[in-house]
Design a protein around this motif. Structure first.
Motif, PDB file in Angstrom:
ATOM      1  N   PHE A  71       2.185 -68.465-102.608  1.00  0.00           N
ATOM      2  CA  PHE A  71       0.833 -68.007-102.486  1.00  0.00           C
ATOM      3  C   PHE A  71       0.927 -68.899-101.059  1.00  0.00           C
ATOM      4  CE2 PHE A  71      -3.842 -68.926-101.872  1.00  0.00           C
ATOM      5  CZ  PHE A  71      -3.852 -67.985-101.224  1.00  0.00           C
ATOM      6  N   SER A  72       1.051 -70.549-102.057  1.00  0.00           N
ATOM      7  CA  SER A  72       0.851 -71.557-100.726  1.00  0.00           C
ATOM      8  C   SER A  72       1.361 -71.260 -99.264  1.00  0.00           C
ATOM      9  CB  SER A  72       1.025 -73.014-101.254  1.00  0.00           C
ATOM     10  OG  SER A  72       2.844 -72.983-101.574  1.00  0.00           O
ATOM     11  N   GLN A  73       3.208 -71.038 -99.476  1.00  0.00           N
ATOM     12  CA  GLN A  73       3.912 -70.624 -98.451  1.00  0.00           C
ATOM     13  C   GLN A  73       3.372 -69.245 -97.455  1.00  0.00           C
ATOM     14  OE1 GLN A  73       7.437 -69.823-100.183  1.00  0.00           O
ATOM     15  NE2 GLN A  73       8.159 -72.129-100.160  1.00  0.00           N
ATOM     16  N   LEU A  74       2.699 -68.498 -98.430  1.00  0.00           N
ATOM     17  CA  LEU A  74       2.358 -67.353 -97.854  1.00  0.00           C
ATOM     18  C   LEU A  74       0.983 -67.722 -96.957  1.00  0.00           C
ATOM     19  CD1 LEU A  74       3.078 -64.700-100.072  1.00  0.00           C
ATOM     20  CD2 LEU A  74       4.546 -65.282 -97.661  1.00  0.00           C
ATOM     21  N   ARG A  75       0.053 -68.659 -97.364  1.00  0.00           N
ATOM     22  CA  ARG A  75      -0.664 -69.252 -96.924  1.00  0.00           C
ATOM     23  C   ARG A  75      -1.124 -70.008 -95.507  1.00  0.00           C
ATOM     24  NH1 ARG A  75      -5.817 -73.015 -99.578  1.00  0.00           N
ATOM     25  NH2 ARG A  75      -4.519 -74.058 -99.564  1.00  0.00           N
ATOM     26  N   ALA A  76      -0.355 -70.835 -94.860  1.00  0.00           N
ATOM     27  CA  ALA A  76       0.227 -71.540 -94.654  1.00  0.00           C
ATOM     28  C   ALA A  76       1.198 -71.168 -93.718  1.00  0.00           C
ATOM     29  CB  ALA A  76       1.407 -72.571 -95.288  1.00  0.00           C
ATOM     30  N   PHE A  77       1.814 -70.021 -93.901  1.00  0.00           N
ATOM     31  CA  PHE A  77       2.604 -68.892 -92.846  1.00  0.00           C
ATOM     32  C   PHE A  77       0.883 -68.272 -92.017  1.00  0.00           C
ATOM     33  CE2 PHE A  77       4.349 -64.838 -91.168  1.00  0.00           C
ATOM     34  CZ  PHE A  77       4.681 -65.367 -90.250  1.00  0.00           C
ATOM     35  N   VAL A  78      -0.070 -67.951 -92.676  1.00  0.00           N
ATOM     36  CA  VAL A  78      -1.131 -67.041 -91.862  1.00  0.00           C
ATOM     37  C   VAL A  78      -1.696 -68.223 -91.796  1.00  0.00           C
ATOM     38  CG1 VAL A  78      -2.973 -65.556 -91.927  1.00  0.00           C
ATOM     39  CG2 VAL A  78      -0.757 -65.035 -93.922  1.00  0.00           C
ATOM     40  N   ALA A  79      -2.053 -69.198 -91.874  1.00  0.00           N
ATOM     41  CA  ALA A  79      -3.180 -69.394 -91.201  1.00  0.00           C
ATOM     42  C   ALA A  79      -2.307 -70.907 -89.609  1.00  0.00           C
ATOM     43  CB  ALA A  79      -3.467 -71.157 -91.767  1.00  0.00           C
ATOM     44  N   ALA A 130      -3.539 -77.126 -90.612  1.00  0.00           N
ATOM     45  CA  ALA A 130      -3.666 -78.163 -91.536  1.00  0.00           C
ATOM     46  C   ALA A 130      -4.850 -78.534 -91.796  1.00  0.00           C
ATOM     47  CB  ALA A 130      -2.931 -79.218 -91.465  1.00  0.00           C
ATOM     48  N   GLY A 131      -5.282 -78.118 -90.714  1.00  0.00           N
ATOM     49  CA  GLY A 131      -7.139 -78.704 -91.130  1.00  0.00           C
ATOM     50  C   GLY A 131      -7.816 -77.710 -91.507  1.00  0.00           C
ATOM     51  N   ALA A 132      -7.649 -76.855 -91.346  1.00  0.00           N
ATOM     52  CA  ALA A 132      -8.466 -75.299 -91.023  1.00  0.00           C
ATOM     53  C   ALA A 132      -8.032 -75.611 -93.395  1.00  0.00           C
ATOM     54  CB  ALA A 132      -7.803 -74.052 -91.135  1.00  0.00           C
ATOM     55  N   LEU A 133      -7.096 -75.620 -93.819  1.00  0.00           N
ATOM     56  CA  LEU A 133      -6.478 -75.449 -94.854  1.00  0.00           C
ATOM     57  C   LEU A 133      -7.023 -76.365 -96.040  1.00  0.00           C
ATOM     58  CD1 LEU A 133      -3.323 -73.560 -94.638  1.00  0.00           C
ATOM     59  CD2 LEU A 133      -5.015 -72.847 -95.057  1.00  0.00           C
ATOM     60  N   GLY A 134      -7.211 -77.233 -95.327  1.00  0.00           N
ATOM     61  CA  GLY A 134      -7.442 -78.877 -96.213  1.00  0.00           C
ATOM     62  C   GLY A 134      -5.973 -79.694 -96.487  1.00  0.00           C
ATOM     63  N   VAL A 135      -4.792 -79.486 -96.489  1.00  0.00           N
ATOM     64  CA  VAL A 135      -4.292 -80.014 -96.802  1.00  0.00           C
ATOM     65  C   VAL A 135      -3.156 -80.616 -95.126  1.00  0.00           C
ATOM     66  CG1 VAL A 135      -3.058 -78.254 -97.555  1.00  0.00           C
ATOM     67  CG2 VAL A 135      -2.066 -78.015 -95.144  1.00  0.00           C
ATOM     68  N   SER A 136      -2.285 -81.790 -95.618  1.00  0.00           N
ATOM     69  CA  SER A 136      -1.749 -82.388 -94.540  1.00  0.00           C
ATOM     70  C   SER A 136      -0.667 -81.538 -93.489  1.00  0.00           C
ATOM     71  CB  SER A 136      -0.829 -84.071 -94.458  1.00  0.00           C
ATOM     72  OG  SER A 136       0.380 -83.840 -95.795  1.00  0.00           O
ATOM     73  N   SER A 182       3.873 -78.221 -92.980  1.00  0.00           N
ATOM     74  CA  SER A 182       4.923 -78.190 -91.869  1.00  0.00           C
ATOM     75  C   SER A 182       6.736 -77.521 -92.750  1.00  0.00           C
ATOM     76  CB  SER A 182       5.457 -79.111 -91.140  1.00  0.00           C
ATOM     77  OG  SER A 182       7.195 -79.175 -90.569  1.00  0.00           O
ATOM     78  N   GLN A 183       6.255 -78.719 -94.063  1.00  0.00           N
ATOM     79  CA  GLN A 183       7.023 -78.391 -95.089  1.00  0.00           C
ATOM     80  C   GLN A 183       7.361 -76.376 -95.822  1.00  0.00           C
ATOM     81  OE1 GLN A 183       6.729 -81.563 -97.898  1.00  0.00           O
ATOM     82  NE2 GLN A 183       6.605 -82.991 -96.571  1.00  0.00           N
ATOM     83  N   ALA A 184       6.400 -76.453 -96.098  1.00  0.00           N
ATOM     84  CA  ALA A 184       5.759 -74.989 -96.674  1.00  0.00           C
ATOM     85  C   ALA A 184       6.167 -73.682 -95.565  1.00  0.00           C
ATOM     86  CB  ALA A 184       3.890 -74.645 -97.009  1.00  0.00           C
ATOM     87  N   ILE A 185       6.065 -74.101 -94.233  1.00  0.00           N
ATOM     88  CA  ILE A 185       6.382 -73.321 -92.992  1.00  0.00           C
ATOM     89  C   ILE A 185       7.976 -73.378 -93.293  1.00  0.00           C
ATOM     90  CG2 ILE A 185       7.070 -72.660 -90.695  1.00  0.00           C
ATOM     91  CD1 ILE A 185       4.338 -72.244 -92.393  1.00  0.00           C
TER      92      ILE A 185
END
Length: 327
Positions: free
Chosen positions: A9-17, A28-34, A39-42
């Motif tokens: 889910f985190s990978q898909l959410r990162a891709f969509v964001a 990254a700011g919108a998701l609250g992650v570094s 970049s690693q998730a993508i």
């Protein structure tokens, strides 16, 4: 290349964001992650699908053709997961918590105060966050999961959203105070051909409704003159022409200057107001109830409206009048 395992889910959410914001830092700011985590998730997702999803440049992110193909599926998966979480959180607590509600600009100025005051009384556990936006923006934001619902004119392409019809709002003509039509109750839309008719720019649904009333485009076709209703109203009061406005907006014009109102012959002209939400949302019954509450609040506040059971359609092109039933 076959996918070796399901993406997280985190990978898909990162891709969509990332596709939505097209910038690693902003996403990254919108998701609250570094940013490195994003970049690693993508990168991990690209390895799973066996291809590049985005092109990284120094200024922005470009979505590849593979990314464009897979984005709708990723978005649906993310929205479904969020709907699951939403359903878990709302068990036994219907119409409570934060609700992000969109309103179109030609409706928000007089409906937003009614919603804010009335929902606090009728649904005290609900905390609405109202956002004014154009119809296309509201539908796009809704389908991206950034809105929960929107109150808009529903006689448009609604892009796979669920629709709860609410009521029909009459449209009237706003004209200069010395106009010979002042006070008329029997204007035929065909007469608009002889008027200098002002309207809003592209992207505003009121423009489309105005054009629908003026299908024949006579010697004086409608002119797009402004992006806001307030500007068009100001031009009318200074004698520049006439315009079509929702009747509910009249209550906002006490200090607008000298103007008069004319109404269309029965059955009149209307726009249909409704509430839209994502088809994937688990809160369909809640949104139906919310639409009912907002409709009742608008009625109690004496906003001009026609119940759907009493509304009629005016077929301007064919010159026919037909009763409009519930939808």
């Amino acid at each position: 290349m076959p996918v070796s395992s399901l993406p997280s889910f985190s990978q898909l959410r990162a891709f969509v964001a990332l596709c939505d914001h097209q910038h690693f830092g902003v996403a990254a700011g919108a998701l609250g992650v570094s940013q490195p985590s994003l970049s690693q998730a993508i990168t991990a997702l690209e390895k799973r699908v066996g291809g590049e999803l985005v092109e990284r440049t120094t200024r922005r992110v470009l979505i590849t053709s593979l990314g464009e193909t897979l984005l709708p599926y990723a978005r649906e998966a993310v929205l479904a997961a969020e709907a699951f979480t939403e359903a878990v959180a709302s068990q036994g607590a219907a119409l409570s918590g934060t609700l992000r509600l969109g309103l179109i600009p030609t409706l928000a100025p007089y409906l937003a105060p009614i919603i804010l005051d009335g929902l606090e009384r009728e649904l005290p556990r609900l905390h609405p966050e109202l956002r004014e936006m154009m119809t296309d923006d509201a539908l796009d934001t809704l389908n991206r999961g950034r809105l929960d619902a929107a109150v808009i004119v529903i006689d448009v392409n609604l892009r796979r959203t669920a629709v709860v019809p609410m009521y029909d709002e009459p449209l009237v003509l706003l004209i200069p105070a010395d106009h010979p039509w002042a006070g008329r109750e029997d204007v035929d839309p065909a007469e608009l051909d002889d008027q200098k008719l002002l309207m809003l720019d592209e992207g505003n649904c009121l423009r489309d409704q105005t054009l629908a009333l003026c299908q024949r485009y006579g010697v004086n076709p409608p002119i797009a003159v402004a992006t806001t209703l307030a500007t068009v109203v100001g031009m009318v009061t200074h004698g520049a022409g006439a315009t079509v406005i929702p009747e509910g907006a009249l209550r906002l014009l006490e200090s607008a200057g000298a103007f008069a109102v004319a109404r269309f012959a029965e059955p009149g002209a209307v726009r249909r107001i409704g509430l839209v939400h994502r088809t994937s949302s688990s809160r369909g019954e809640d949104f139906t109830r919310l639409a009912e509450v907002v409709t009742n609040l608008a009625r109690d506040a004496d906003l001009p409206m026609r119940p759907l059971s009493e509304s009629v359609d005016l077929d301007v092109g064919a010159g026919r009048r037909t009763r409009r039933g519930r939808s």
